[in-house]
Design a protein around this motif. Structure first.
Motif, PDB file in Angstrom:
ATOM      1  N   TYR A  55       0.837  -1.209   0.000  1.00 50.05           N
ATOM      2  CA  TYR A  55       0.000   0.000   0.000  1.00 50.05           C
ATOM      3  C   TYR A  55       0.870   1.256   0.000  1.00 50.05           C
ATOM      4  N   TRP A  56       1.725   1.371   1.005  1.00 49.54           N
ATOM      5  CA  TRP A  56       2.521   2.601   1.149  1.00 49.54           C
ATOM      6  C   TRP A  56       3.552   2.772   0.032  1.00 49.54           C
ATOM      7  N   GLY A  57       3.867   1.663  -0.676  1.00 54.69           N
ATOM      8  CA  GLY A  57       4.767   1.764  -1.835  1.00 54.69           C
ATOM      9  C   GLY A  57       4.167   2.604  -2.944  1.00 54.69           C
ATOM     10  N   GLN A  58       2.839   2.791  -2.904  1.00 54.04           N
ATOM     11  CA  GLN A  58       2.150   3.590  -3.929  1.00 54.04           C
ATOM     12  C   GLN A  58       2.062   5.062  -3.549  1.00 54.04           C
ATOM     13  N   VAL A  59       2.632   5.436  -2.392  1.00 46.82           N
ATOM     14  CA  VAL A  59       2.462   6.813  -1.908  1.00 46.82           C
ATOM     15  C   VAL A  59       3.801   7.545  -1.933  1.00 46.82           C
ATOM     16  N   ASP A  60       3.868   8.645  -2.688  1.00 44.73           N
ATOM     17  CA  ASP A  60       5.119   9.419  -2.776  1.00 44.73           C
ATOM     18  C   ASP A  60       5.569   9.873  -1.390  1.00 44.73           C
ATOM     19  N   GLY A  61       6.807   9.532  -1.047  1.00 42.53           N
ATOM     20  CA  GLY A  61       7.404  10.054   0.186  1.00 42.53           C
ATOM     21  C   GLY A  61       6.994   9.312   1.455  1.00 42.53           C
ATOM     22  N   ALA A  62       6.229   8.222   1.291  1.00 45.29           N
ATOM     23  CA  ALA A  62       5.816   7.475   2.494  1.00 45.29           C
ATOM     24  C   ALA A  62       7.007   6.699   3.044  1.00 45.29           C
ATOM     25  N   VAL A  63       7.194   6.728   4.360  1.00 52.60           N
ATOM     26  CA  VAL A  63       8.255   5.935   4.992  1.00 52.60           C
ATOM     27  C   VAL A  63       7.731   5.310   6.273  1.00 52.60           C
ATOM     28  N   ASP A  64       8.312   4.140   6.583  1.00 52.94           N
ATOM     29  CA  ASP A  64       7.967   3.490   7.850  1.00 52.94           C
ATOM     30  C   ASP A  64       8.946   4.039   8.883  1.00 52.94           C
ATOM     31  N   SER A  65       8.481   4.973   9.708  1.00 48.25           N
ATOM     32  CA  SER A  65       9.383   5.753  10.565  1.00 48.25           C
ATOM     33  C   SER A  65       9.478   5.179  11.977  1.00 48.25           C
ATOM     34  N   ASP A  66      10.716   4.816  12.383  1.00 44.97           N
ATOM     35  CA  ASP A  66      10.898   4.412  13.787  1.00 44.97           C
ATOM     36  C   ASP A  66      10.592   5.596  14.689  1.00 44.97           C
ATOM     37  N   TYR A  67      10.985   6.775  14.223  1.00 45.20           N
ATOM     38  CA  TYR A  67      10.820   7.973  15.049  1.00 45.20           C
ATOM     39  C   TYR A  67       9.335   8.201  15.387  1.00 45.20           C
ATOM     40  N   TYR A  68       8.479   8.100  14.341  1.00 46.50           N
ATOM     41  CA  TYR A  68       7.051   8.364  14.574  1.00 46.50           C
ATOM     42  C   TYR A  68       6.269   7.086  14.916  1.00 46.50           C
ATOM     43  N   GLY A  69       6.974   5.924  14.815  1.00 47.05           N
ATOM     44  CA  GLY A  69       6.305   4.679  15.222  1.00 47.05           C
ATOM     45  C   GLY A  69       5.335   4.140  14.201  1.00 47.05           C
ATOM     46  N   GLY A  70       5.607   4.389  12.922  1.00 47.82           N
ATOM     47  CA  GLY A  70       4.739   3.807  11.880  1.00 47.82           C
ATOM     48  C   GLY A  70       4.910   4.544  10.570  1.00 47.82           C
ATOM     49  N   TYR A  71       4.071   4.182   9.590  1.00 56.97           N
ATOM     50  CA  TYR A  71       4.136   4.809   8.265  1.00 56.97           C
ATOM     51  C   TYR A  71       3.637   6.247   8.354  1.00 56.97           C
ATOM     52  N   VAL A  72       4.485   7.152   7.882  1.00 56.49           N
ATOM     53  CA  VAL A  72       4.129   8.568   7.757  1.00 56.49           C
ATOM     54  C   VAL A  72       4.360   8.960   6.307  1.00 56.49           C
ATOM     55  N   PHE A  73       3.757  10.059   5.909  1.00 56.27           N
ATOM     56  CA  PHE A  73       3.850  10.486   4.504  1.00 56.27           C
ATOM     57  C   PHE A  73       3.610  11.985   4.443  1.00 56.27           C
ATOM     58  N   PRO A  74       4.045  12.633   3.334  1.00 58.17           N
ATOM     59  CA  PRO A  74       3.803  14.083   3.199  1.00 58.17           C
ATOM     60  C   PRO A  74       2.292  14.315   3.079  1.00 58.17           C
ATOM     61  N   CYS A  75       1.751  15.190   3.893  1.00 60.61           N
ATOM     62  CA  CYS A  75       0.289  15.385   3.893  1.00 60.61           C
ATOM     63  C   CYS A  75      -0.231  15.740   2.504  1.00 60.61           C
ATOM     64  N   SER A  76       0.656  16.273   1.632  1.00 63.83           N
ATOM     65  CA  SER A  76       0.228  16.679   0.285  1.00 63.83           C
ATOM     66  C   SER A  76       0.180  15.489  -0.670  1.00 63.83           C
ATOM     67  N   SER A  77       0.694  14.320  -0.247  1.00 59.94           N
ATOM     68  CA  SER A  77       0.698  13.167  -1.161  1.00 59.94           C
ATOM     69  C   SER A  77      -0.703  12.632  -1.387  1.00 59.94           C
ATOM     70  N   LYS A  78      -0.924  12.104  -2.601  1.00 54.38           N
ATOM     71  CA  LYS A  78      -2.224  11.511  -2.921  1.00 54.38           C
ATOM     72  C   LYS A  78      -2.207  10.056  -2.464  1.00 54.38           C
ATOM     73  N   LEU A  79      -3.257   9.637  -1.755  1.00 54.11           N
ATOM     74  CA  LEU A  79      -3.328   8.263  -1.252  1.00 54.11           C
ATOM     75  C   LEU A  79      -4.307   7.434  -2.084  1.00 54.11           C
ATOM     76  N   PRO A  80      -3.989   6.168  -2.328  1.00 54.79           N
ATOM     77  CA  PRO A  80      -4.986   5.275  -2.928  1.00 54.79           C
ATOM     78  C   PRO A  80      -5.978   4.794  -1.870  1.00 54.79           C
ATOM     79  N   SER A  81      -7.117   4.287  -2.310  1.00 57.40           N
ATOM     80  CA  SER A  81      -8.049   3.628  -1.382  1.00 57.40           C
ATOM     81  C   SER A  81      -7.466   2.250  -1.061  1.00 57.40           C
ATOM     82  N   PHE A  82      -8.125   1.533  -0.140  1.00 65.11           N
ATOM     83  CA  PHE A  82      -7.687   0.170   0.205  1.00 65.11           C
ATOM     84  C   PHE A  82      -8.923  -0.705   0.284  1.00 65.11           C
TER      85      PHE A  82
END
Ligand SMILES: CC(C)C[C@H](NC(=O)C[C@H](O)[C@H](CC1CCCCC1)NC(=O)CC[C@H](O)[C@H](Cc1ccccc1)NC(=O)OC(C)(C)C)C(=O)O
Length: 331
Positions: free
Chosen positions: A236-263
């Motif tokens: 899922y997150w591979g389809q989102v520009d700039g999404a990363v699985d962040s240890d710092y934030y404790g999960g997947y975060v992404f640029p709020c401006s990125s477009k997300l697919p549905s699931f």
């Protein structure tokens, strides 16, 4: 008799939890509780909770209820997945939700609550709607509100119609046809150890191909997000520009401006689609350009959890017949 009660998001910015008004005792005392299919204790902030641990929550005072009875010698202690917890003693009293009354419901009064409960003024306790086998009261486990109410309902069911940033409903005893479209697909439930455990038939990311898979997970109204196997959330997150699985934030975060697919997830031959907006869960902090995903990995959890992010995309029937089943419909 049947009933219907509101499921109210406790925060207008993001759906972290939903609370429902209930009344306890005589004369009735109104509290707002988190209805939680992921646990099976009904506990409340009470006159037994130290004042230093109460910060704005409404409390239940059994000494002010003519129908309250102490369940002598019984105690409880619960620890939730997020590390929060509470413990105390037990009364029975009249308990009413949306017009459905149980006359001697075990109401667990808190004598200790963890800081995260103290800091959450909108949650005055929980109503466990999991299977009663999970109840923590010692030495005798107690029945949930639903197990006690079942025999008085037209049908042994309750339904969840949670909504995105809006008030939804829990119905007891009936299925409201106006709340869903198409057909309800019923799936078998594994009741051991006591969650509403079912198997999803696969998933798709956005308009992509459907991937058949058997994803065993629990339907949990008390969990805000949805936690699925690493290979699912990675695709899922591979389809989102700039999404990363962040240890710092404790999960997947992404640029709020990125477009997300549905699931989309499979329920038998049918499926439910979670809109992208539900997966754009929240800014890390007010005004941050970094957003936190509503779809996260379950690899550290040991269980897949279909939490509110998934449940609010559907009309869900928790069927307490024998054997229990869980029903899913689009809405
Ligand atoms: C004791 C067992 C018999 C049952 C027990 N069950 C669970 O732990 C699952 C159950 O659904 C519990 C029930 C929740 C406990 C904490 C209060 C709210 C209800 N779910 C949980 O323990 C999961 C915790 C939730 O996901 C939190 C809830 C929350 C709500 C308001 C403010 C902050 C946090 N959300 C939350 O962390 O949201 C973020 C990630 C966006 C910050 C278990 O499996 O251990």
């Amino acid at each position: 008799e049947n009933g219907s009660a509101a499921a109210i998001p406790i925060d207008p910015r993001f759906d972290i939890a939903y609370v429902t008004p209930v009344t306890i005792g005589t004369p009735p005392q109104t509290l707002y509780l988190d209805f939680d299919t992921g646990s099976s204790d009904l506990w409340v902030f009470s006159s037994h909770t130290p004042e230093s641990q109460v910060r704005g929550q409404r409390i239940y005072s059994p000494e002010k209820s003519s129908t309250a009875k102490l369940l002598a010698g019984h105690t409880w202690s619960i620890l939730y997945g997020d590390g929060s917890g509470s413990l105390g003693n037990v009364y029975t009293d009249n308990f009413t939700v949306g017009g459905v009354t149980v006359t001697s419901q075990a109401v667990q009064t808190a004598q200790q609550v963890s800081y995260s409960f103290t800091s959450q003024s909108e949650i005055h306790g929980l109503v466990g709607l999991g299977f009663s086998t999970l109840n923590t009261v010692f030495p005798n486990g107690q029945l949930t509100f639903f197990d006690n109410a079942k025999s008085t309902l037209d049908s042994p069911v309750f339904t969840a119609d949670l909504k995105w940033k809006k008030e939804g409903t829990y119905d007891f005893g009936f299925i409201d046809e106006t709340k869903y479209t198409g057909e309800i697909t019923y799936l078998p439930v594994q009741t051991d150890p006591g969650y509403w455990t079912f198997t999803s038939s696969g998933y798709a990311v956005g308009d992509g191909a459907f991937h058949p898979a058997s994803i065993v997970g629990i339907a949990d109204t008390g969990t805000s997000l949805t936690y699925l196997p690493a290979e699912v959330v990675t695709s899922y997150w591979g389809q989102v520009d700039g999404a990363v699985d962040s240890d710092y934030y404790g999960g997947y975060v992404f640029p709020c401006s990125s477009k997300l697919p549905s699931f989309t997830f499979g329920v038998g031959p049918a499926n439910i689609t979670i809109p992208a907006s539900y997966i754009n869960y929240a800014q890390i902090t007010e005004g941050s350009p970094v957003c936190f995903g509503g779809l996260q990995s379950s690899s550290w959890l040991g269980v897949n959890i279909w939490g509110d992010v998934a449940l609010k995309a559907a009309f869900v029937v928790f069927n307490g017949a024998n054997p229990p089943t869980i029903g899913w419909a689009k809405k």
